[in-house]
Design a protein around this motif. Structure first.
Motif, mmCIF file in Angstrom:
data_model
loop_
_atom_site.group_PDB
_atom_site.id
_atom_site.type_symbol
_atom_site.label_atom_id
_atom_site.label_comp_id
_atom_site.label_asym_id
_atom_site.label_seq_id
_atom_site.Cartn_x
_atom_site.Cartn_y
_atom_site.Cartn_z
ATOM 1 N N PRO A 150 0.810 -1.225 0.000
ATOM 2 C CA PRO A 150 0.000 0.000 0.000
ATOM 3 C C PRO A 150 0.835 1.264 0.000
ATOM 4 C CG PRO A 150 -0.857 -1.588 1.573
ATOM 5 C CD PRO A 150 0.462 -2.111 1.112
ATOM 6 N N LEU A 151 2.036 1.191 0.597
ATOM 7 C CA LEU A 151 2.887 2.372 0.668
ATOM 8 C C LEU A 151 3.842 2.447 -0.514
ATOM 9 C CD1 LEU A 151 3.890 2.454 4.431
ATOM 10 C CD2 LEU A 151 2.161 3.803 3.276
ATOM 11 N N TYR A 152 4.018 1.348 -1.211
ATOM 12 C CA TYR A 152 5.068 1.266 -2.218
ATOM 13 C C TYR A 152 4.481 1.193 -3.615
ATOM 14 C CZ TYR A 152 9.681 -0.115 -4.003
ATOM 15 O OH TYR A 152 10.877 -0.188 -4.663
ATOM 16 N N GLY A 153 3.507 2.051 -3.893
ATOM 17 C CA GLY A 153 2.916 2.111 -5.213
ATOM 18 C C GLY A 153 2.048 0.911 -5.489
ATOM 19 N N SER A 154 1.875 0.608 -6.769
ATOM 20 C CA SER A 154 0.957 -0.450 -7.171
ATOM 21 C C SER A 154 1.670 -1.752 -7.474
ATOM 22 C CB SER A 154 0.184 0.006 -8.418
ATOM 23 O OG SER A 154 1.087 0.312 -9.462
ATOM 24 N N GLN A 155 2.984 -1.795 -7.250
ATOM 25 C CA GLN A 155 3.696 -3.017 -7.570
ATOM 26 C C GLN A 155 3.292 -4.127 -6.601
ATOM 27 O OE1 GLN A 155 7.926 -2.481 -8.411
ATOM 28 N NE2 GLN A 155 7.625 -0.297 -8.173
ATOM 29 N N ASN A 156 3.342 -5.338 -7.081
ATOM 30 C CA ASN A 156 2.918 -6.484 -6.281
ATOM 31 C C ASN A 156 4.130 -7.198 -5.719
ATOM 32 O OD1 ASN A 156 1.598 -8.569 -5.109
ATOM 33 N ND2 ASN A 156 1.003 -9.576 -7.012
ATOM 34 N N PHE A 157 4.239 -7.237 -4.419
ATOM 35 C CA PHE A 157 5.349 -7.914 -3.782
ATOM 36 C C PHE A 157 4.904 -9.237 -3.153
ATOM 37 C CE2 PHE A 157 6.818 -3.638 -4.087
ATOM 38 C CZ PHE A 157 8.152 -3.777 -4.393
ATOM 39 N N GLY A 158 3.799 -9.784 -3.619
ATOM 40 C CA GLY A 158 3.356 -11.065 -3.111
ATOM 41 C C GLY A 158 2.513 -10.921 -1.870
ATOM 42 N N PRO A 159 2.202 -12.038 -1.211
ATOM 43 C CA PRO A 159 1.339 -12.016 -0.034
ATOM 44 C C PRO A 159 2.013 -11.307 1.124
ATOM 45 C CG PRO A 159 2.333 -14.167 -0.335
ATOM 46 C CD PRO A 159 2.669 -13.386 -1.547
ATOM 47 N N PRO A 160 1.225 -10.797 2.072
ATOM 48 C CA PRO A 160 1.808 -10.102 3.218
ATOM 49 C C PRO A 160 2.748 -11.031 3.975
ATOM 50 C CG PRO A 160 -0.556 -9.805 3.148
ATOM 51 C CD PRO A 160 -0.227 -10.845 2.141
ATOM 52 N N PRO A 161 3.906 -10.535 4.401
ATOM 53 C CA PRO A 161 4.848 -11.386 5.112
ATOM 54 C C PRO A 161 4.340 -11.739 6.504
ATOM 55 C CG PRO A 161 5.574 -9.112 5.144
ATOM 56 C CD PRO A 161 4.373 -9.166 4.257
ATOM 57 N N SER A 162 4.732 -12.911 6.970
ATOM 58 C CA SER A 162 4.375 -13.266 8.346
ATOM 59 C C SER A 162 5.231 -12.452 9.297
ATOM 60 C CB SER A 162 4.614 -14.764 8.574
ATOM 61 O OG SER A 162 5.981 -15.078 8.324
ATOM 62 N N LEU A 163 4.745 -12.247 10.497
ATOM 63 C CA LEU A 163 5.421 -11.370 11.438
ATOM 64 C C LEU A 163 5.785 -12.145 12.699
ATOM 65 C CD1 LEU A 163 6.189 -8.377 11.634
ATOM 66 C CD2 LEU A 163 4.129 -8.031 12.959
ATOM 67 N N HIS A 164 7.009 -12.011 13.116
ATOM 68 C CA HIS A 164 7.487 -12.721 14.301
ATOM 69 C C HIS A 164 7.699 -11.707 15.413
ATOM 70 C CE1 HIS A 164 8.101 -16.394 11.929
ATOM 71 N NE2 HIS A 164 8.464 -15.572 10.970
ATOM 72 N N PHE A 165 6.664 -11.459 16.193
ATOM 73 C CA PHE A 165 6.714 -10.428 17.221
ATOM 74 C C PHE A 165 7.794 -10.638 18.267
ATOM 75 C CE2 PHE A 165 2.459 -8.826 15.952
ATOM 76 C CZ PHE A 165 2.788 -7.482 15.940
ATOM 77 N N PRO A 166 8.024 -11.866 18.738
ATOM 78 C CA PRO A 166 9.060 -12.023 19.755
ATOM 79 C C PRO A 166 10.391 -11.435 19.327
ATOM 80 C CG PRO A 166 7.788 -14.035 19.570
ATOM 81 C CD PRO A 166 7.336 -13.144 18.454
ATOM 82 N N PHE A 167 10.703 -11.599 18.043
ATOM 83 C CA PHE A 167 11.965 -11.041 17.559
ATOM 84 C C PHE A 167 11.907 -9.516 17.497
ATOM 85 C CE2 PHE A 167 14.775 -9.492 14.269
ATOM 86 C CZ PHE A 167 15.985 -10.014 14.702
ATOM 87 N N LEU A 168 10.846 -8.991 16.909
ATOM 88 C CA LEU A 168 10.727 -7.540 16.796
ATOM 89 C C LEU A 168 10.740 -6.869 18.157
ATOM 90 C CD1 LEU A 168 8.087 -7.034 13.963
ATOM 91 C CD2 LEU A 168 10.436 -6.221 13.951
ATOM 92 N N LEU A 169 10.072 -7.493 19.111
ATOM 93 C CA LEU A 169 9.942 -6.864 20.426
ATOM 94 C C LEU A 169 11.186 -7.039 21.284
ATOM 95 C CD1 LEU A 169 6.212 -7.733 21.165
ATOM 96 C CD2 LEU A 169 7.186 -5.641 20.227
ATOM 97 N N SER A 170 12.193 -7.721 20.747
ATOM 98 C CA SER A 170 13.470 -7.806 21.460
ATOM 99 C C SER A 170 14.340 -6.590 21.166
ATOM 100 C CB SER A 170 14.217 -9.079 21.033
ATOM 101 O OG SER A 170 14.655 -8.980 19.682
ATOM 102 N N MET A 171 13.890 -5.744 20.237
ATOM 103 C CA MET A 171 14.656 -4.561 19.859
ATOM 104 C C MET A 171 14.338 -3.423 20.823
ATOM 105 S SD MET A 171 14.059 -4.789 15.737
ATOM 106 C CE MET A 171 14.171 -6.372 14.886
ATOM 107 N N LYS A 172 14.990 -3.432 21.965
ATOM 108 C CA LYS A 172 14.643 -2.543 23.077
ATOM 109 C C LYS A 172 14.879 -1.066 22.790
ATOM 110 C CE LYS A 172 13.894 -6.205 25.654
ATOM 111 N NZ LYS A 172 12.530 -6.636 25.991
ATOM 112 N N CYS A 173 15.686 -0.771 21.761
ATOM 113 C CA CYS A 173 16.011 0.625 21.480
ATOM 114 C C CYS A 173 15.155 1.235 20.382
ATOM 115 C CB CYS A 173 17.490 0.748 21.082
ATOM 116 S SG CYS A 173 18.636 0.231 22.369
ATOM 117 N N LEU A 174 14.152 0.487 19.905
ATOM 118 C CA LEU A 174 13.329 0.974 18.800
ATOM 119 C C LEU A 174 12.648 2.297 19.143
ATOM 120 C CD1 LEU A 174 11.397 -1.995 17.123
ATOM 121 C CD2 LEU A 174 13.105 -0.492 16.096
#
Length: 864
Positions: free
Chosen positions: A544-568
């Motif tokens: 939706p943010l990157y124009g009309s190009q198709n980058f395939g299905p939405p990627p799966s999200l691994h929250f435990p990893f993302l939420l380990s980034m304490k300085c975000l």
């Protein structure tokens, strides 16, 4: 490097008693760190000038890493102080629970103190090494070595300039116009564009035109470059390099131009000091009528200061002209070879040059001089083109000049744009919000908010032609912009190892990466855990943010990893089809910017979002299933975006305490909710942009209270206001033809008490006179309030689904700024406002665009 060092020093200087209470003896530690960082900062310019020395380059990388760590730690200390302050206002039970939990304050303070000592030890070692490396103190200043080398001259062969026929014609029409009326007899024309576009070549082309040469008695060419030195400019104009006194120079110059029609080219002007320009201009105003000055510059500000005509903004060449120029320099005698495959490769190379004449000439000349064959062209196109030694290459040496000319704080903002793909359309407000969240905005001495300073930063980058292709809203304000491909390459060139943009299967993520963005699968994150605890920014740029190009299905999200980034500080997870957000998001204590927009399955946010005490921006637009927001959202919140949240029924409790709030796209009133009423808006006087207030019919039981409240009157920064009753929203979903037939055959009935209540509500919703757009939808009153006549800045007024409305206020005659009046589905007003013969027409005849329709336009059927 200077920016992050300055940020650390600012954070150290801003510590208050709350922070000093976190760690034992912190005040002494802070003073020691300030002293060490200040000493290191003093040698940065010398170090950065010697980066070809591997030891010094490594020293700078180590310094950058420890400064980032120091900044993260200082923010942790501030966050802990803020959390304890919030807890202090809570119950004793809550304090006991926190004390015996994993968030034990004593243990955490000990941990922070240990980290402070460790960072100071690293800084001491770096400070010691600066002596070993023989680095010396030098005042920080903008490098000008390259600029001093730049020299231009007036001659160019006409055949060497391709694709500028229209621009040349336009400039000649200004220069040779005998009817032009200009103050002081001198016209000033500005050619504006970034490095390499051919500003100088165009000026040369015009300067050497036969008609132009014959028209002017005196012709002068001066390459100004970085330093707007009056003495040097005057010497070049009169051809005197004898080091005469300035008094003699000014007299000689005035004598040379007095009464003579002259043409002066001031090439490559950077000076933005208007006083210096006025001093030079005063020396040439005695020239003959019709005299002209052509200025070439990268800066729109320079053009604004100097030009007497609209500037000529130079653009890149189209593909056809680009190929013509490339053929001339890349092939023998400009003749295309018969090799179709080679020609195809050449066209691909030309396309990558993005219409920039300097790039086309440089690459074409390089290919010609190497006498390369087909295989070499292929290798060059696919591999070597992107690996040219950009520090030495002419294209980037000239483009980098614009970057070198920026102050340090703007360099950081510019480099941040490298996180986004080429041809990305930047939303100006979003970009500024990101800069604020990252801490790039310097504090203002005049107490302006950070967003206003960020706007100034944006306009400075635009002025230097580092942004282009701007789009404007209905009020003339900038909405979006883009970045030229070569300027984007420059941004990627200067960012260093702390920035990474992942765009494909191959990832090059370094362990010192602090800013990361991706438009591909997120699985790569799991493989790069070495940097996870230091990452400050993660931006997922989905479809939706990157124009009309198709980058395939939405990627799966691994929250435990993302939420380990304490300085975000910045987390953008837009358009990922998320269903829930885990409570562990509270661990992201530094988070300032959270974008969850376009997650159409997201029903609610976890209560632990309220633990994000630093949160400034929360974006939830187009979360169609979102039903509620948690109460007591962080008081640090400055931007809350809720566009197209169709299932959202009410506002969170405590919203009125968010006095820093600048963006609140929607305010929802629900009669079923007893916790939130319109008075929550009373203290939100920093609101800006657009505000939609929905379901005003919920206020009818308290209409008298609303009438006297004047809730919106002090909101002087609002530009757009939409006032919507539930009746108006519901009627939009009916079949318009069926509704029209019904109105024609039945008597319209309006409940009189209902009418009076709506009129009281409307009276109490008077906005500040600076409002520019007003929408009234579903209102049941017979007349509009007189305060509409006080809206002196109003540009657009839209009235829809107000079937009881009989007349417009007389004050509408006084709205001289009003450009647009739209009346939809207001049956009693249709004939009264008929063009020419309606009884109300005299009130609105002065408005340039008036539209009266029995039906509501289709685009209004999707109003929130």
């Amino acid at each position: 490097m200077e920016v992050i060092a300055q940020i650390v020093l600012q954070n150290l200087s801003s510590f208050a008693q709350e922070e000093f209470g976190i760690i034992w003896n912190l005040k002494d530690d802070v003073q020691q760190m300030k002293s060490t960082v200040s000493a290191i900062k003093a040698v940065l310019l010398d170090a950065e000038a010697k980066t070809n020395n591997l030891q010094i380059s490594n020293w700078l990388e180590e310094l950058k890493d420890v400064l980032y760590d120091a900044d993260d730690l200082l923010n942790d200390i501030s966050s802990e102080a803020m959390k304890r302050k919030v807890i202090g206002s809570s119950t004793v039970l809550r304090k006991i629970q926190i004390f015996f939990s994993q968030e034990n304050q004593i243990a955490y303070s000990f941990k922070l103190g240990h980290q402070m000592k460790a960072i100071q030890k690293r800084l001491d070692a770096i400070a010691k090494n600066k002596i070993t490396l023989q680095l010396t103190d030098r005042p920080l200043e903008t490098p000008i070595a390259y600029r001093e080398q730049r020299q231009t001259y007036s001659f160019v062969r006409e055949d060497d300039v391709i694709g500028r026929e229209e621009e040349k014609k336009l400039l000649k029409s200004y220069l040779l116009d005998t009817k032009v009326s200009v103050i002081d007899n001198v016209s000033v024309l500005a050619i504006v564009g970034f490095g390499g576009l051919g500003k100088t070549a165009l000026a040369q082309l015009v300067f050497n035109d036969n008609a132009v040469q014959c028209y002017f008695e005196q012709k002068m060419w001066v390459c100004v470059s970085d330093e707007f030195d009056m003495r040097k400019i005057a010497e070049k104009m009169i051809g005197n390099d004898k080091n005469s006194e300035i008094e003699q120079l000014q007299q000689d110059l005035r004598n040379k131009v007095r009464g003579k029609k002259f043409l002066l080219v001031l090439d490559d002007v950077w000076n933005e000091d208007r006083e210096l320009w006025l001093k030079l201009k005063s020396l040439v105003v005695e020239g003959g009528k019709g005299s002209a000055i052509i200025v070439t510059t990268r800066s729109r500000t320079v053009a604004k200061i100097m030009a007497t005509h609209p500037p000529l903004f130079l653009k890149g060449l189209d593909l056809e002209r680009s190929w013509k120029l490339f053929s001339r320099v890349a092939f023998d005698e400009g003749k295309e070879p018969n090799d179709l495959e080679l020609l195809a490769m050449g066209r691909d190379i030309v396309q990558k040059c993005a219409g920039v004449p300097l790039a086309i000439r440089t690459i074409g000349s390089l290919l010609y001089s190497r006498n390369l064959g087909r295989s070499d062209w292929l290798y060059f196109s696919e591999v070597e083109f992107s690996k040219i030694d950009q520090h030495k290459d002419k294209i980037f040496a000239i483009l980098k000049l614009s970057y070198d000319h920026l102050p340090s704080f703007l360099k950081k903002c510019f480099a941040y744009c490298s996180l986004f793909p080429k041809d990305f359309e930047f939303d100006k407000k979003t970009l500024i919000q990101l800069w604020v969240a990252e801490g790039f905005i310097q504090s203002s001495r005049d107490n302006r908010c950070e967003e206003d300073v960020g706007h100034e930063y944006f306009m400075n980058l635009l002025s230097m032609s580092l942004f282009q292709d701007v789009t404007l809203d209905d009020f003339g304000d900038i909405l979006t912009c883009k970045m030229h491909d070569l300027v984007h390459d420059l941004a990627q060139l200067v960012v260093g190892k702390e920035y990474a943009f992942v765009e494909g299967k191959k990832e090059d993520i370094r362990n010192r990466t602090r800013y990361l963005s991706s438009c591909t699968s997120l699985h790569f994150l799991e493989k790069t855990s070495s940097f996870s605890n230091k990452l400050r920014t993660f931006i997922f740029i989905g479809e939706p943010l990157y124009g009309s190009q198709n980058f395939g299905p939405p990627p799966s999200l691994h929250f435990p990893f993302l939420l380990s980034m304490k300085c975000l500080r910045v987390l953008t997870l837009s358009g990922l089809h998320l269903i829930t957000i885990p409570n562990s998001i509270r661990e992201l204590k530094q988070l300032r910017y959270l974008d969850l927009s376009m997650n159409k399955f997201l029903v609610s946010l976890p209560l632990d979002v309220t633990s994000l005490h630093n949160l400034q921006t929360l974006k939830l637009s187009r979360c169609g299933e979102l039903k509620e927001l948690p109460s007591d959202i962080s008081r640090s919140l400055r931007h809350l975006e809720l566009n197209d949240c169709g299932k959202l029924t009410c506002m969170p409790c405590g919203l009125g305490q968010l006095t820093n709030l600048q963006t609140l796209t929607h305010f929802l009133l629900d009669s079923k909710s007893k916790n939130v009423d319109i008075s929550e808006l009373s203290g939100l006087n920093n609101l800006r942009g657009k505000l939609v207030i929905k379901w005003l019919d919920s206020l009818r039981e308290n209409a008298a209270v609303v009438e006297s409240a004047n809730i919106l009157l002090e909101k002087q920064h609002l530009q757009e206001l939409e006032l919507r009753w539930r009746l108006g929203v519901n009627s939009l979903w009916r079949d318009p033809i069926e509704e029209r037939l019904k109105m024609e055959n039945e008597k319209i009935y309006i409940d009189e008490p209902l009418l009076k209540k709506d009129e009281k509500i409307m009276q109490g919703l008077q906005p500040h006179h600076s409002i520019k757009r007003l929408v009234i939808d579903g209102y049941c009153g017979k007349s509009l309030p007189d305060w509409i006549g006080n809206l002196s800045s109003l540009l657009s007024l839209e009235i829809s689904n107000c079937n009881g409305l009989k007349s417009l206020p007389d004050g509408i005659r006084d709205l001289v700024s009003l450009q647009r009046l739209c009346i939809y589905n207001c049956s009693l007003l249709e004939k009264r406002c008929a063009r020419g013969n309606g009884v109300e027409w005299s009130k609105i005849a002065h408005i340039p665009k008036v539209l009266v329709s029995a039906f509501t336009p289709t685009d209004l059927r999707y109003i929130n």
